[in-house]
Design a protein around this motif. Structure first.
Motif, PDB file in Angstrom:
ATOM      1  N   LEU A 214     -40.922  -8.026  15.653  1.00 40.28           N
ATOM      2  CA  LEU A 214     -42.283  -7.730  15.699  1.00 40.28           C
ATOM      3  C   LEU A 214     -43.140  -9.138  15.915  1.00 40.28           C
ATOM      4  CD1 LEU A 214     -44.549  -5.884  15.775  1.00 40.28           C
ATOM      5  CD2 LEU A 214     -44.958  -6.139  13.206  1.00 40.28           C
ATOM      6  N   THR A 215     -43.853  -9.445  17.032  1.00 40.15           N
ATOM      7  CA  THR A 215     -44.528 -10.497  17.487  1.00 40.15           C
ATOM      8  C   THR A 215     -46.009 -10.230  17.395  1.00 40.15           C
ATOM      9  OG1 THR A 215     -44.259 -10.121  19.754  1.00 40.15           O
ATOM     10  CG2 THR A 215     -42.627 -11.409  18.689  1.00 40.15           C
ATOM     11  N   ALA A 216     -46.413  -9.098  17.830  1.00 46.42           N
ATOM     12  CA  ALA A 216     -47.908  -8.730  17.993  1.00 46.42           C
ATOM     13  C   ALA A 216     -48.350  -7.445  17.720  1.00 46.42           C
ATOM     14  CB  ALA A 216     -48.424  -9.298  19.426  1.00 46.42           C
ATOM     15  N   VAL A 217     -49.592  -7.068  17.577  1.00 46.22           N
ATOM     16  CA  VAL A 217     -50.027  -5.589  17.138  1.00 46.22           C
ATOM     17  C   VAL A 217     -51.388  -5.750  18.037  1.00 46.22           C
ATOM     18  CG1 VAL A 217     -50.688  -3.756  15.814  1.00 46.22           C
ATOM     19  CG2 VAL A 217     -49.127  -5.479  15.076  1.00 46.22           C
ATOM     20  N   ILE A 218     -51.292  -4.541  19.170  1.00 42.73           N
ATOM     21  CA  ILE A 218     -52.352  -4.414  19.867  1.00 42.73           C
ATOM     22  C   ILE A 218     -53.156  -3.178  19.920  1.00 42.73           C
ATOM     23  CG2 ILE A 218     -51.130  -6.042  21.756  1.00 42.73           C
ATOM     24  CD1 ILE A 218     -50.380  -3.381  23.289  1.00 42.73           C
ATOM     25  N   ASP A 219     -54.334  -2.990  20.790  1.00 43.82           N
ATOM     26  CA  ASP A 219     -55.003  -1.880  20.879  1.00 43.82           C
ATOM     27  C   ASP A 219     -55.685  -1.299  19.373  1.00 43.82           C
ATOM     28  OD1 ASP A 219     -56.365   0.353  21.624  1.00 43.82           O
ATOM     29  OD2 ASP A 219     -54.736   1.393  22.448  1.00 43.82           O
ATOM     30  N   PHE A 220     -56.855  -2.040  19.042  1.00 45.03           N
ATOM     31  CA  PHE A 220     -57.487  -1.641  17.698  1.00 45.03           C
ATOM     32  C   PHE A 220     -58.788  -0.812  18.400  1.00 45.03           C
ATOM     33  CE2 PHE A 220     -54.939  -5.143  16.459  1.00 45.03           C
ATOM     34  CZ  PHE A 220     -55.024  -5.088  15.282  1.00 45.03           C
ATOM     35  N   GLY A 221     -58.689  -0.027  19.018  1.00 42.32           N
ATOM     36  CA  GLY A 221     -59.530   0.812  19.573  1.00 42.32           C
ATOM     37  C   GLY A 221     -60.097   1.985  18.656  1.00 42.32           C
ATOM     38  N   THR A 222     -58.951   2.135  17.768  1.00 39.86           N
ATOM     39  CA  THR A 222     -59.068   3.423  16.803  1.00 39.86           C
ATOM     40  C   THR A 222     -59.444   2.752  15.242  1.00 39.86           C
ATOM     41  OG1 THR A 222     -56.962   3.841  16.457  1.00 39.86           O
ATOM     42  CG2 THR A 222     -58.194   5.256  17.939  1.00 39.86           C
ATOM     43  N   SER A 223     -59.425   1.369  15.183  1.00 37.38           N
ATOM     44  CA  SER A 223     -59.614   0.822  13.930  1.00 37.38           C
ATOM     45  C   SER A 223     -60.953   1.042  13.275  1.00 37.38           C
ATOM     46  CB  SER A 223     -59.100  -0.793  13.960  1.00 37.38           C
ATOM     47  OG  SER A 223     -60.501  -1.339  14.892  1.00 37.38           O
ATOM     48  N   GLY A 224     -60.986   0.467  12.073  1.00 36.41           N
ATOM     49  CA  GLY A 224     -62.068   0.790  11.125  1.00 36.41           C
ATOM     50  C   GLY A 224     -62.074   0.599   9.608  1.00 36.41           C
ATOM     51  N   VAL A 225     -62.780   0.843   8.872  1.00 36.32           N
ATOM     52  CA  VAL A 225     -62.670   0.888   7.523  1.00 36.32           C
ATOM     53  C   VAL A 225     -62.848   2.099   6.913  1.00 36.32           C
ATOM     54  CG1 VAL A 225     -63.908  -0.138   5.579  1.00 36.32           C
ATOM     55  CG2 VAL A 225     -63.620  -1.413   7.697  1.00 36.32           C
ATOM     56  N   GLY A 226     -61.872   2.367   5.976  1.00 36.05           N
ATOM     57  CA  GLY A 226     -61.765   3.989   5.414  1.00 36.05           C
ATOM     58  C   GLY A 226     -60.568   3.871   4.697  1.00 36.05           C
ATOM     59  N   ASP A 227     -59.832   5.085   4.961  1.00 32.91           N
ATOM     60  CA  ASP A 227     -58.793   5.580   4.309  1.00 32.91           C
ATOM     61  C   ASP A 227     -57.398   5.009   4.971  1.00 32.91           C
ATOM     62  OD1 ASP A 227     -56.639   6.864   3.174  1.00 32.91           O
ATOM     63  OD2 ASP A 227     -57.222   8.973   3.805  1.00 32.91           O
ATOM     64  N   PRO A 228     -56.422   4.383   4.271  1.00 40.27           N
ATOM     65  CA  PRO A 228     -55.353   3.860   5.210  1.00 40.27           C
ATOM     66  C   PRO A 228     -54.241   4.976   5.562  1.00 40.27           C
ATOM     67  CG  PRO A 228     -55.084   3.274   3.052  1.00 40.27           C
ATOM     68  CD  PRO A 228     -56.559   3.962   3.175  1.00 40.27           C
ATOM     69  N   ALA A 229     -54.513   6.089   5.219  1.00 46.31           N
ATOM     70  CA  ALA A 229     -53.206   6.916   5.133  1.00 46.31           C
ATOM     71  C   ALA A 229     -52.803   7.116   6.753  1.00 46.31           C
ATOM     72  CB  ALA A 229     -53.793   8.403   4.870  1.00 46.31           C
ATOM     73  N   CYS A 230     -53.681   7.077   7.898  1.00 50.19           N
ATOM     74  CA  CYS A 230     -53.293   7.309   9.063  1.00 50.19           C
ATOM     75  C   CYS A 230     -52.321   6.125   9.757  1.00 50.19           C
ATOM     76  CB  CYS A 230     -54.642   7.450   9.973  1.00 50.19           C
ATOM     77  SG  CYS A 230     -55.638   6.001   9.952  1.00 50.19           S
ATOM     78  N   ASP A 231     -52.336   4.974   8.975  1.00 53.34           N
ATOM     79  CA  ASP A 231     -51.279   4.069   9.506  1.00 53.34           C
ATOM     80  C   ASP A 231     -49.996   4.184   8.978  1.00 53.34           C
ATOM     81  OD1 ASP A 231     -53.077   2.790  11.005  1.00 53.34           O
ATOM     82  OD2 ASP A 231     -53.637   0.892   9.493  1.00 53.34           O
TER      83      ASP A 231
END
Length: 302
Positions: A214-231
Motif C-alpha cells: 500500500l502506498t496511497a489512499v485516494i477519493d475522500f469524497g464520502t469522508s467525514g466525521v462520525g461512526d467508523p463502521a463503514c470503513d
C-alpha cells in the motif's frame, strides 16, 4: 490491461479540461491532457502532463466533496501513514461546465487488485494502520456525516426502506430471513461513540499499491466525521481467511461496530444484486458470495 474509459462521459472530455486549464491555470496550459486509465463514477479524472491531474464532478450530488477535500485533505495528510491526494488548485465553473473542480498532484501506483499484492495479510495490516491513523486525526470542526458523505458515518438506518425493498425483491435468490436478522442486528447496534474521521469508501479501487504494498489512499469524497463502521466493510469486500483475521485483530472495534459494518455491506450488496441479478451474472455472483459471507460472519461473531 484495463481499457481507458471513453472520453466524454457526463459531458466532460479532454478538450473541455484543456480549455478550463488554459482559462484558470495558464501556468499549466501547455500540459497534455488525457483521461486516466482507471476512472471512478462520481468524478472524471484527467492526467495533466506527468505530475498533475484534474478532477471534475459528474453531477451536482458529488459537488460537496470538492470543497470538503480541498479544505481537509491538506490538514489530514501530515497525520496519515500513506499518501493522499495533494490539492494544488481549486477550479471554478467555466466553459459551460457548471461545477467547481480541482487540480491535484498525481500519485503513482496501481489500484489494489489481488494479483498486485504479494502478501495479503501484510496488506490488511497496512489498511488497518491507515484507518486507525485517520480515526486519530483531530475531528474538531470536521464535516459531520450526512448528505455530503451519502450518509456513510451515520446510522445504516438511513437506508432501511431501501434495504427492505431489496429483501422483498430478492426472496428466493438469497436467504432473506438470515439477511433480515443481520440487518436488524446492525440497526440495533446503535453507535454512541465520539465522532472520528472516516474515509467512507475503503475499497480496492481507492487503494494504490506499488511493489505489492500500500502506498496511497485516494477519493475522500464520502469522508467525514462520525461512526467508523463503514470503513470496516473491506474485511469482506477484499479480505478473507488469514488476511480478514489480521485486519479484524489490527483494526479492533467492538462487536456493535462490526454489526453495523455487516449492515453496510449487506445494504450495498442487496442493492447492487437487485439491479444486476438479471443483467450481470458475474457481478451478481460476487454479491451473492459476499452476502453469504457476511451472514456466516454474523453467526460466528454476532
Amino acid at each position: 490491461m484495463v481499457p481507458t474509459p471513453p472520453d466524454g462521459r457526463a459531458g466532460i472530455d479532454a478538450a473541455l479540461v484543456k480549455r478550463l486549464i488554459a482559462e484558470q491555470f495558464p501556468q499549466w496550459r501547455d500540459l497534455p491532457v488525457r483521461p486516466v486509465e482507471v476512472d471512478g463514477w462520481d468524478n472524471r479524472t484527467y492526467r495533466l502532463g506527468d505530475s498533475l491531474t484534474a478532477r471534475l464532478p459528474t453531477a451536482a450530488g458529488y459537488v460537496p466533496a470538492v470543497a470538503k477535500e480541498n479544505e481537509w485533505l491538506p490538514r489530514l495528510a501530515p497525520s496519515l501513514p500513506f499518501a493522499v491526494p495533494p490539492i494544488l488548485g481549486e477550479g471554478a465553473p467555466g466553459e459551460g461546465y457548471p461545477y467547481p473542480w480541482s487540480v491535484r498532484g498525481w500519485l503513482a501506483g496501481e489500484t489494489a487488485a489481488r494479483g498486485r499484492i504479494d502478501d495479503m495479510a501484510r496488506f490488511a495490516l497496512s489498511v488497518a494502520e491507515f484507518i486507525l491513523a485517520l480515526q486519530r486525526c483531530d475531528a474538531t470542526g470536521g464535516p459531520l456525516a450526512g448528505e455530503h458523505s451519502w450518509y456513510r458515518g451515520a446510522s445504516p438506518a438511513y437506508y432501511d426502506d431501501e434495504t427492505r425493498r431489496c429483501l422483498a425483491a430478492l426472496e428466493g435468490y438469497v436467504d432473506t430471513g438470515r439477511a433480515a436478522t443481520v440487518w436488524e442486528a446492525a440497526l440495533a447496534a446503535e453507535w454512541r461513540g465520539t465522532p472520528v474521521w472516516f474515509h467512507g469508501d475503503i475499497a480496492p479501487g481507492n487503494l494504490l499499491v506499488a511493489d505489492g504494498r500500500l502506498t496511497a489512499v485516494i477519493d475522500f469524497g464520502t469522508s467525514g466525521v462520525g461512526d467508523p463502521a463503514c470503513d470496516l466493510v473491506i474485511a469482506w469486500g477484499m479480505f478473507s481467511g488469514e488476511s480478514r483475521e489480521a485486519f479484524r485483530r489490527a483494526v479492533g472495534h467492538d462487536e456493535g461496530t462490526w454489526a453495523r459494518a455487516r449492515g453496510w455491506l449487506l445494504w450495498k450488496c442487496l442493492l447492487t444484486l437487485t439491479g444486476n441479478i438479471d443483467t450481470d451474472p458475474e457481478r451478481a455472483a460476487v454479491d451473492r458470495r459476499l452476502i453469504a459471507e457476511v451472514l456466516a460472519d454474523h453467526e460466528l461473531f454476532g
